[in-house]
Design a protein around this motif. Structure first.
Motif, PDB file in Angstrom:
ATOM      1  N   ASP A   1      51.366  42.860  47.138  1.00 38.47           N
ATOM      2  CA  ASP A   1      52.047  42.063  46.105  1.00 38.47           C
ATOM      3  C   ASP A   1      51.085  41.647  44.998  1.00 38.47           C
ATOM      4  O   ASP A   1      51.460  40.868  44.117  1.00 38.47           O
ATOM      5  N   ALA A   2      49.859  42.133  45.061  1.00 38.28           N
ATOM      6  CA  ALA A   2      48.834  41.632  44.136  1.00 38.28           C
ATOM      7  C   ALA A   2      49.247  41.825  42.676  1.00 38.28           C
ATOM      8  O   ALA A   2      49.088  40.921  41.859  1.00 38.28           O
ATOM      9  N   ASP A   3      49.810  42.993  42.373  1.00 41.15           N
ATOM     10  CA  ASP A   3      50.206  43.267  40.982  1.00 41.15           C
ATOM     11  C   ASP A   3      51.273  42.283  40.526  1.00 41.15           C
ATOM     12  O   ASP A   3      51.159  41.662  39.472  1.00 41.15           O
ATOM     13  N   GLU A   4      52.291  42.175  41.349  1.00 39.67           N
ATOM     14  CA  GLU A   4      53.420  41.307  41.038  1.00 39.67           C
ATOM     15  C   GLU A   4      52.948  39.864  40.816  1.00 39.67           C
ATOM     16  O   GLU A   4      53.402  39.168  39.915  1.00 39.67           O
ATOM     17  N   LEU A   5      51.992  39.446  41.660  1.00 40.42           N
ATOM     18  CA  LEU A   5      51.533  38.060  41.584  1.00 40.42           C
ATOM     19  C   LEU A   5      50.559  37.817  40.437  1.00 40.42           C
ATOM     20  O   LEU A   5      50.644  36.802  39.754  1.00 40.42           O
ATOM     21  N   PHE A   6      49.629  38.737  40.276  1.00 37.42           N
ATOM     22  CA  PHE A   6      48.507  38.427  39.396  1.00 37.42           C
ATOM     23  C   PHE A   6      48.460  39.206  38.087  1.00 37.42           C
ATOM     24  O   PHE A   6      47.844  38.759  37.140  1.00 37.42           O
ATOM     25  N   ALA A   7      49.115  40.356  38.049  1.00 44.66           N
ATOM     26  CA  ALA A   7      49.047  41.157  36.826  1.00 44.66           C
ATOM     27  C   ALA A   7      49.658  40.461  35.606  1.00 44.66           C
ATOM     28  O   ALA A   7      49.152  40.616  34.495  1.00 44.66           O
ATOM     29  N   PRO A   8      50.746  39.676  35.763  1.00 43.86           N
ATOM     30  CA  PRO A   8      51.334  39.048  34.570  1.00 43.86           C
ATOM     31  C   PRO A   8      50.340  38.197  33.782  1.00 43.86           C
ATOM     32  O   PRO A   8      50.533  37.986  32.584  1.00 43.86           O
ATOM     33  N   ALA A   9      49.286  37.737  34.421  1.00 36.94           N
ATOM     34  CA  ALA A   9      48.307  36.908  33.705  1.00 36.94           C
ATOM     35  C   ALA A   9      47.446  37.741  32.768  1.00 36.94           C
ATOM     36  O   ALA A   9      46.846  37.221  31.837  1.00 36.94           O
ATOM     37  N   GLU A  10      47.403  39.070  33.020  1.00 37.87           N
ATOM     38  CA  GLU A  10      46.504  39.929  32.260  1.00 37.87           C
ATOM     39  C   GLU A  10      46.827  39.971  30.769  1.00 37.87           C
ATOM     40  O   GLU A  10      45.947  40.085  29.934  1.00 37.87           O
TER      41      GLU A  10
END
Lengths: 329, 99
Positions: free
Chosen positions: B71-80
């Motif tokens: 789930d790392a992308d879903e959780l953290f990618a939006p901050a990029e």
């Protein structure tokens, strides 16, 4: 040391078919020096290699307490005794960090202990040699822990996060081990003729087994290439062995001891020492458990485990009683 | 993890060490122990032999809920793509001070 492949599989198990897409992503991450953490996807062979390597490393730390423990009651001064106790306690700690790291890969502590006690698991061959004199405690700290440091420093960047973190802690602590050993040798070498002889005799007996700690030569180390590619290993056995020789020979010279290798010679061109052939037949005999005190070592571990059973049972009974009381309240 | 159902193995505890007052507790490793008191004692012997800490926490490992790496992308990618959350996103003309 501790980290060389000791049990070569006789027949390689059928390779597990991995999802090529996941495998490619994994390999790209590793190649980019990213760390792999416990819940990340990893190929089965990577997991297996790590469990084997980390548990062997942990067993080596635990069994490594025995040859030195042999001298705690006979240390020549209170200072030496306090230092040796602290060192042996560190080895126990190192074993625990490493068992924890292996457990994150899905093996259990009891499985690993069982494998050690049943004789299935391997540990570093170096601990199957006896510690005959006090000078052996010096030689172990200086050479065996010195070799361990050489081997472990690159492992601080090994690709599996929990293993790398355990190595960072261990390397920090290991440096004291090597220095206290060198100090013992230095004092003996400056002492009476008999003391100097004792130091030289210890160096004579520990030198070659220490060189063997780095494992088989690169051309006979079948798993090395894969482990290098997955960054489980960061340098080859021969590279690290050479670095150890180059670092240690001048230290021996500085305290007036002679490295027991007639072929040892500085090679100006390579900027490194050339050294003699290692007796690999001896190495493999010791791996197979034919070392002088191999049986004694495992027997001592089993006895410690069995003698401590009443303590574990009492702690468990206490915990059960209190948790029942807490549940009733 | 792969604990057999009839295992007599003691539970695993995660150890957190506060290096000195003013810093937060930081994960150091884990220990097996029958209860929390024993876990504290084992943690002290295992992780603070060289004045590494002034305070310890031990937490049963199975009490920790971790995010799934998948789930790392879903959780953290939006901050990029929200670089405007960083001060360096804003260009301040030269000569403007104390900002």
């Amino acid at each position: 040391m501790y980290t060389t492949e000791l049990d070569k599989q006789q027949k390689s198990a059928a390779p597990i078919a991995e999802d090529p897409e996941k495998l490619a992503r994994f390999e790209a991450r590793v190649a980019a020096d990213d760390f792999i953490e416990p819940n990340d996807w990893m190929p089965e062979a990577y997991r297996k290699t790590l469990v084997r390597q980390i548990s062997q490393h942990a067993h080596s730390e635990i069994v490594g307490m025995l040859p030195e423990g042999n001298w705690i009651t006979r240390a020549p001064s209170l200072r030496r005794k306090a230092v040796l106790l602290a060192k042996v306690q560190d080895e126990g700690g190192h074993g625990l960090y490493l068992y924890c790291a292996a457990e994150t890969l899905g093996t259990s502590r009891e499985e690993m202990i069982e494998a050690l006690h049943s004789g299935r698991a391997k540990y570093s061959t170096i601990f199957n040699y006896p510690t005959l004199t006090w000078a052996d405690i010096g030689a172990i700290g200086w050479l065996v822990d010195g070799a361990a440091i050489m081997n472990q420093v690159p492992l601080q960047r090994t690709s599996y996060g929990p293993y790398a973190r355990a190595m960072v802690r261990i390397c920090k602590e290991e440096s004291f081990h090597q220095r206290q050993g060198f100090e013992i040798m230095m004092v003996l070498a400056k002492g009476s003729a008999a003391q100097k002889r004792m130091a030289q005799d210890a160096l004579n007996r520990w030198w070659w087994p220490s060189l063997m700690m780095f494992g088989p030569p690169d051309d006979n180390s079948p798993n090395s290439a894969q482990s290098m590619r997955w960054r489980i290993k960061r340098e080859t056995n021969d590279q690290i062995r050479q670095r150890f020789v180059d670092a240690t020979v001048p230290q021996a010279e500085a305290i007036g001891l002679t490295v027991p290798d007639p072929a040892l010679k500085w090679n100006e061109e390579r900027g490194a020492y050339d050294f003699g052939e290692i007796d690999w037949a001896e190495f493999y005999a010791v791996v197979k458990g034919e070392g002088a005190v191999a049986k004694e070592r495992v027997a001592a571990r089993v006895k410690a485990w069995e003698d401590g059973k009443w303590v574990r049972d009492a702690a468990q009974a206490h915990a059960t009683k209190h948790s029942m009381k807490a549940a009733a309240e | 993890m792969s604990k057999a159902p009839n295992s007599k193995e003691w539970p695993l505890w995660e150890v957190f060490v506060r290096a000195k007052n003013g810093l937060s507790h930081r994960h150091a490793g884990s220990v097996h122990a029958a209860d929390s008191k024993m876990a504290l004692e084992a943690a002290r012997d295992t992780y603070t032999r060289r004045m590494e800490g002034v305070s310890l926490w031990v937490v049963p490992s199975n009490a920790i809920t971790a995010s799934d790496p998948r789930d790392a992308d879903e959780l953290f990618a939006p901050a990029e793509d929200k670089i405007y959350r960083h001060p360096s996103f804003y260009v301040i003309p030269e000569g403007i001070k104390n900002i």
